[in-house]
Design a protein around this motif. Structure first.
Motif, short mmCIF file in Angstrom:
data_model
loop_
_atom_site.label_atom_id
_atom_site.label_comp_id
_atom_site.label_asym_id
_atom_site.label_seq_id
_atom_site.Cartn_x
_atom_site.Cartn_y
_atom_site.Cartn_z
N ARG A 1 -3.66 2.65 11.08
CA ARG A 1 -3.15 3.30 11.70
C ARG A 1 -3.26 4.85 11.55
O ARG A 1 -3.46 4.39 10.05
N LEU A 2 -3.05 6.06 11.81
CA LEU A 2 -2.83 7.23 11.00
C LEU A 2 -1.94 6.90 9.23
O LEU A 2 -1.04 6.56 9.92
N LYS B 1 -1.81 12.31 11.15
CA LYS B 1 -0.42 12.83 11.86
C LYS B 1 -0.44 13.96 12.29
O LYS B 1 -0.82 14.22 12.88
N GLN B 2 0.49 14.18 11.63
CA GLN B 2 0.32 15.80 10.91
C GLN B 2 -0.15 16.51 11.24
O GLN B 2 -0.31 17.74 11.91
N LEU C 1 -1.28 12.17 21.10
CA LEU C 1 -0.13 12.25 20.59
C LEU C 1 0.59 12.90 20.68
O LEU C 1 2.64 12.17 20.10
N ILE D 1 -5.61 6.12 16.58
CA ILE D 1 -5.11 6.83 17.21
C ILE D 1 -4.64 6.45 18.81
O ILE D 1 -3.46 7.12 19.10
N GLU E 1 -1.00 4.68 17.73
CA GLU E 1 -0.32 5.85 17.51
C GLU E 1 0.28 6.86 18.93
O GLU E 1 1.52 7.23 18.86
#
Length: 194
Positions: free
Chosen positions: A24-25, A30-31, A75, A186, A189
């Motif tokens: 996972r990120l 992710k932000q 995302l 990605i 997510e």
């Protein structure tokens, strides 16, 4: 046998391992990806040609633009998987309806982004191969979706490398090594598990 992230600060700052083979990120990554987009968040998707129109010389430029619109928003969208599948379905339909014209259009039409064009070309080839191999519709669509999203984690890098004559930098090498894990993270997510 457990798989572990490579020992690299570059990779460890971007991904976490949540399962034996699931990555996972990190929240910070992710932000960063959400903030990185320079796209106009309010811009609507490009208007698709009418479904009755099977002309690949109209459909493929739209597919390229649509993928360019969709990629930086994966995302953010609640229906990212449905959007990718819609694009895949249109490409499969075109490739099956007019196979030679679809392949010709993919080679002859100009594109603004190498990365998007490459993904559309791969998706069209997969659609044709899946048809020739008599694959199920579900398997065909899954593979075409994979072709469309295979390089989402490195669109800018692909375009950069397409213009670059110099050897790869250390950062570029790290980005390429991270790419397979990053794209799976990605897509995960974006709630795309297929």
């Amino acid at each position: 046998m457990p798989h572990h992230l490579p020992e690299s600060l570059y990779i460890r700052n971007r991904l976490t391992q949540t399962d034996d083979i699931e990555f996972r990120l990190t929240p910070a990554e992710k932000q960063r990806l959400l903030a990185q987009g320079t796209h106009d968040k309010a811009a609507p998707p490009p208007t698709a040609p009418d479904e009755a129109i099977q002309d690949p010389f109209q459909l493929l430029p739209w597919a390229d633009q649509y993928l360019g619109w969709l990629t930086p928003r994966l995302l953010e969208l609640d229906d990212a998987e449905a959007q990718v599948r819609t694009l895949a379905t249109r490409l499969i339909s075109s490739a099956n309806h007019a196979p030679e014209a679809t392949l010709a259009a993919s080679l002859l039409l100009p594109y603004a982004s190498y990365a998007q064009a490459h993904a559309v070309h791969v998706a069209v080839l997969i659609a044709r191969l899946a048809s020739r191999l008599s694959m199920t519709d579900k398997d065909s669509q899954t593979l075409v979706c994979a072709g469309l999203t295979m390089n989402v984690s490195m669109v800018e890098l692909q375009d950069e490398l397409n213009r670059q004559a110099a050897p790869l930098s250390t950062l570029q090498v790290n980005q390429l090594h991270l790419h397979p894990l990053a794209i799976s993270a990605i897509l995960r997510e974006a709630n795309i598990e297929d």
